[in-house]
Write a protein that holds these residues in place. Structure first.
Motif, PDB file in Angstrom:
ATOM      1  N   THR A 123      -2.384  -0.445  -3.878  1.00 13.65           N
ATOM      2  CA  THR A 123      -3.459   0.393  -3.375  1.00 13.65           C
ATOM      3  C   THR A 123      -2.850   1.706  -2.898  1.00 13.65           C
ATOM      4  N   VAL A 124      -3.394   2.815  -3.363  1.00 13.52           N
ATOM      5  CA  VAL A 124      -2.881   4.137  -3.022  1.00 13.52           C
ATOM      6  C   VAL A 124      -3.900   4.837  -2.127  1.00 13.52           C
ATOM      7  N   LEU A 125      -3.507   5.140  -0.899  1.00 13.99           N
ATOM      8  CA  LEU A 125      -4.348   5.913   0.018  1.00 13.99           C
ATOM      9  C   LEU A 125      -4.041   7.395  -0.171  1.00 13.99           C
ATOM     10  N   PHE A 126      -5.096   8.195  -0.347  1.00 11.15           N
ATOM     11  CA  PHE A 126      -4.882   9.626  -0.555  1.00 11.15           C
ATOM     12  C   PHE A 126      -5.952  10.426   0.173  1.00 11.15           C
ATOM     13  N   THR A 127      -5.726  11.720   0.271  1.00  9.70           N
ATOM     14  CA  THR A 127      -6.729  12.635   0.806  1.00  9.70           C
ATOM     15  C   THR A 127      -6.845  13.816  -0.147  1.00  9.70           C
ATOM     16  N   GLY A 128      -8.076  14.232  -0.366  1.00  9.88           N
ATOM     17  CA  GLY A 128      -8.314  15.426  -1.187  1.00  9.88           C
ATOM     18  C   GLY A 128      -8.292  15.145  -2.666  1.00  9.88           C
ATOM     19  N   GLY A 129      -7.099  14.958  -3.228  1.00  7.59           N
ATOM     20  CA  GLY A 129      -6.969  14.707  -4.653  1.00  7.59           C
ATOM     21  C   GLY A 129      -5.712  13.937  -4.949  1.00  7.59           C
ATOM     22  N   VAL A 130      -5.669  13.346  -6.134  1.00 12.53           N
ATOM     23  CA  VAL A 130      -4.523  12.529  -6.499  1.00 12.53           C
ATOM     24  C   VAL A 130      -4.394  12.486  -8.021  1.00 12.53           C
ATOM     25  N   SER A 131      -3.148  12.448  -8.505  1.00 17.44           N
ATOM     26  CA  SER A 131      -2.893  12.249  -9.924  1.00 17.44           C
ATOM     27  C   SER A 131      -2.778  10.759 -10.194  1.00 17.44           C
ATOM     28  N   THR A 132      -3.436  10.289 -11.236  1.00 19.69           N
ATOM     29  CA  THR A 132      -3.427   8.868 -11.559  1.00 19.69           C
ATOM     30  C   THR A 132      -3.138   8.687 -13.043  1.00 19.69           C
ATOM     31  N   GLY A 133      -2.886   7.461 -13.440  1.00 23.72           N
ATOM     32  CA  GLY A 133      -2.720   7.172 -14.845  1.00 23.72           C
ATOM     33  C   GLY A 133      -3.970   7.435 -15.646  1.00 23.72           C
ATOM     34  N   CYS A 134      -5.117   7.497 -14.973  1.00 22.33           N
ATOM     35  CA  CYS A 134      -6.397   7.779 -15.627  1.00 22.33           C
ATOM     36  C   CYS A 134      -6.761   9.255 -15.549  1.00 22.33           C
ATOM     37  N   GLY A 135      -5.899  10.077 -14.967  1.00 25.72           N
ATOM     38  CA  GLY A 135      -6.165  11.496 -14.854  1.00 25.72           C
ATOM     39  C   GLY A 135      -6.226  11.945 -13.413  1.00 25.72           C
ATOM     40  N   GLU A 136      -6.742  13.144 -13.208  1.00 26.58           N
ATOM     41  CA  GLU A 136      -6.856  13.712 -11.868  1.00 26.58           C
ATOM     42  C   GLU A 136      -8.140  13.231 -11.210  1.00 26.58           C
ATOM     43  N   ALA A 137      -8.048  12.867  -9.937  1.00 23.58           N
ATOM     44  CA  ALA A 137      -9.223  12.424  -9.190  1.00 23.58           C
ATOM     45  C   ALA A 137      -9.303  13.184  -7.878  1.00 23.58           C
ATOM     46  N   THR A 138     -10.514  13.295  -7.338  1.00 25.15           N
ATOM     47  CA  THR A 138     -10.705  13.872  -6.016  1.00 25.15           C
ATOM     48  C   THR A 138     -11.361  12.833  -5.131  1.00 25.15           C
ATOM     49  N   SER A 139     -11.464  13.170  -3.857  1.00 23.09           N
ATOM     50  CA  SER A 139     -12.108  12.259  -2.915  1.00 23.09           C
ATOM     51  C   SER A 139     -13.532  11.928  -3.334  1.00 23.09           C
ATOM     52  N   SER A 140     -14.189  12.880  -4.009  1.00 18.21           N
ATOM     53  CA  SER A 140     -15.572  12.673  -4.422  1.00 18.21           C
ATOM     54  C   SER A 140     -15.716  11.593  -5.484  1.00 18.21           C
ATOM     55  N   VAL A 153       0.855  -1.196   0.000  1.00 22.66           N
ATOM     56  CA  VAL A 153       0.000   0.000   0.000  1.00 22.66           C
ATOM     57  C   VAL A 153       0.886   1.239   0.000  1.00 22.66           C
ATOM     58  N   THR A 154       0.593   2.159  -0.904  1.00 28.14           N
ATOM     59  CA  THR A 154       1.291   3.445  -0.934  1.00 28.14           C
ATOM     60  C   THR A 154       0.439   4.492  -0.241  1.00 28.14           C
ATOM     61  N   ASP A 155       1.023   5.190   0.697  1.00 27.91           N
ATOM     62  CA  ASP A 155       0.289   6.180   1.484  1.00 27.91           C
ATOM     63  C   ASP A 155       0.750   7.574   1.095  1.00 27.91           C
ATOM     64  N   VAL A 156      -0.106   8.297   0.372  1.00 27.63           N
ATOM     65  CA  VAL A 156       0.216   9.674   0.001  1.00 27.63           C
ATOM     66  C   VAL A 156      -0.750  10.645   0.676  1.00 27.63           C
ATOM     67  N   ARG A 157      -1.368  10.202   1.752  1.00 27.07           N
ATOM     68  CA  ARG A 157      -2.294  11.073   2.471  1.00 27.07           C
ATOM     69  C   ARG A 157      -1.566  12.313   2.982  1.00 27.07           C
ATOM     70  N   GLY A 158      -2.222  13.442   2.828  1.00 25.34           N
ATOM     71  CA  GLY A 158      -1.642  14.687   3.304  1.00 25.34           C
ATOM     72  C   GLY A 158      -0.752  15.383   2.302  1.00 25.34           C
ATOM     73  N   ARG A 159      -0.428  14.721   1.218  1.00 20.48           N
ATOM     74  CA  ARG A 159       0.374  15.366   0.186  1.00 20.48           C
ATOM     75  C   ARG A 159      -0.544  16.050  -0.815  1.00 20.48           C
ATOM     76  N   SER A 160      -0.056  17.086  -1.437  1.00 23.08           N
ATOM     77  CA  SER A 160      -0.811  17.763  -2.489  1.00 23.08           C
ATOM     78  C   SER A 160      -0.447  17.103  -3.804  1.00 23.08           C
ATOM     79  N   MET A 161      -1.334  16.205  -4.272  1.00 25.53           N
ATOM     80  CA  MET A 161      -1.016  15.419  -5.452  1.00 25.53           C
ATOM     81  C   MET A 161      -1.652  15.962  -6.725  1.00 25.53           C
ATOM     82  N   GLY A 162      -2.710  16.768  -6.574  1.00 29.15           N
ATOM     83  CA  GLY A 162      -3.445  17.208  -7.747  1.00 29.15           C
ATOM     84  C   GLY A 162      -2.706  18.282  -8.533  1.00 29.15           C
TER      85      GLY A 162
END
Length: 289
Positions: A113-130, A14-23
């Motif tokens: 599995t990537v744990l994130f908060t707020g938003g994250v950049s992915t191979g499929c594009g930008e995603a948010t928690s929503s 599991v990769t934990d990127v919670r708290g980082r600004s990924m978007g």
């Protein structure tokens, strides 16, 4: 559901990127909050095509899963930790799910599995928690914001129970299995009550049930209880197309279904759980869904 306290977890799964600004800007391709946000969240929950709702903003980029990980998961090394911490639960579930599918799929490849908060950049594009939990077939990662489970409970009454979380992850890894064996395909976007999209989602539900039946044999988990199964059933029912559309106030339209009804989702999960056999999950050739 409880973990075997003697089980050894591998937090590197599991990769934990919670708290980082990924978007990097972008966000959901559909706008607005309120009901539109809810529908967006539920569309991708437990599957869906993230590319339909995620703003690509180019090719997208996944988090560096080979880079330094958060120290938050460093203590997630045993079943004891999994029984006390939610993020350690995720590690244990991923370890169990992948251990099982590694025995079922020849040449099985790990999905992070990537744990994130707020938003994250992915191979499929930008995603948010929503966006909700989803599998990205481009980078072959599962993405999850843990706050989602509280949102699901608050808005739709699905119990935020440990095995509800396990079901969500097992469903997403069901999509990974489909991807590996060539069943995910471009046809997953075909809508309608008997379309390929519904069949894809119901198979992932069935695969989740198959893992659940075999979870104890992986060595990570103790025997499931009726409460565990009830929690999974409630989560599956909460995201049926008919239930989502009825909540929107616009009526139920089977021609626009993408995931299946609440009854179908529960039934296919149950089918997988009762048989414990991936071969029982051939929704693509099933005459009755």
């Amino acid at each position: 559901m409880t973990f075997n306290p003697n089980a050894r977890f591998d937090p590197s799964a599991v990769t934990d990127v919670r708290g980082r600004s990924m978007g990097r800007g972008g966000g959901l391709a559909i706008g607005g909050g309120g009901l539109g946000l809810v529908i967006a969240l539920l569309y991708v929950l437990l599957g869906g095509n993230p590319g339909d709702l995620i703003s690509t903003g180019g090719s997208g980029s996944a988090p560096d899963i080979n880079g330094p990980n958060s120290s938050a998961l460093a203590e997630c090394t045993s079943g004891t930790a999994g029984n006390t911490r939610e993020d350690c639960q995720i590690v244990g579930y991923v370890n169990s799910i992948e251990t099982f599918w590694g025995t079922q799929v020849q040449g099985y490849q790990h999905a992070e599995t990537v744990l994130f908060t707020g938003g994250v950049s992915t191979g499929c594009g930008e995603a948010t928690s929503s966006t909700g939990p989803f599998y990205c077939p481009v980078d072959k990662n599962v993405y999850l914001d843990l706050d989602f489970f509280q949102e699901l409970q608050d808005r739709f009454g699905a119990k935020d129970a440990p095995f509800a979380r396990a079901y969500v992850l097992a469903h997403e890894y069901g999509h990974h299995v489909q991807d590996l064996v060539g069943d995910l395909g471009s046809g997953s976007g075909e809508e309608g009550s008997t379309g390929r999209s519904v069949r894809t989602e119901l198979q992932a539900d069935c695969y989740a049930g198959v893992w659940a039946e075999n979870a104890v044999s992986t060595g990570f988990l103790q025997a499931l209880t009726q409460d565990d199964i009830a929690a999974a059933d409630a989560a599956a029912a909460a995201v049926g197309d008919d239930r989502i559309q009825a909540a929107s106030g616009g009526g139920v339209d089977p021609d626009s279904f993408t995931h299946g009804t609440s009854e179908q989702r529960v039934r296919w999960f149950t089918n997988g759980y009762e048989t414990g056999n991936p071969g029982s999950c051939d929704t693509f050739n099933a005459q009755q869904l």
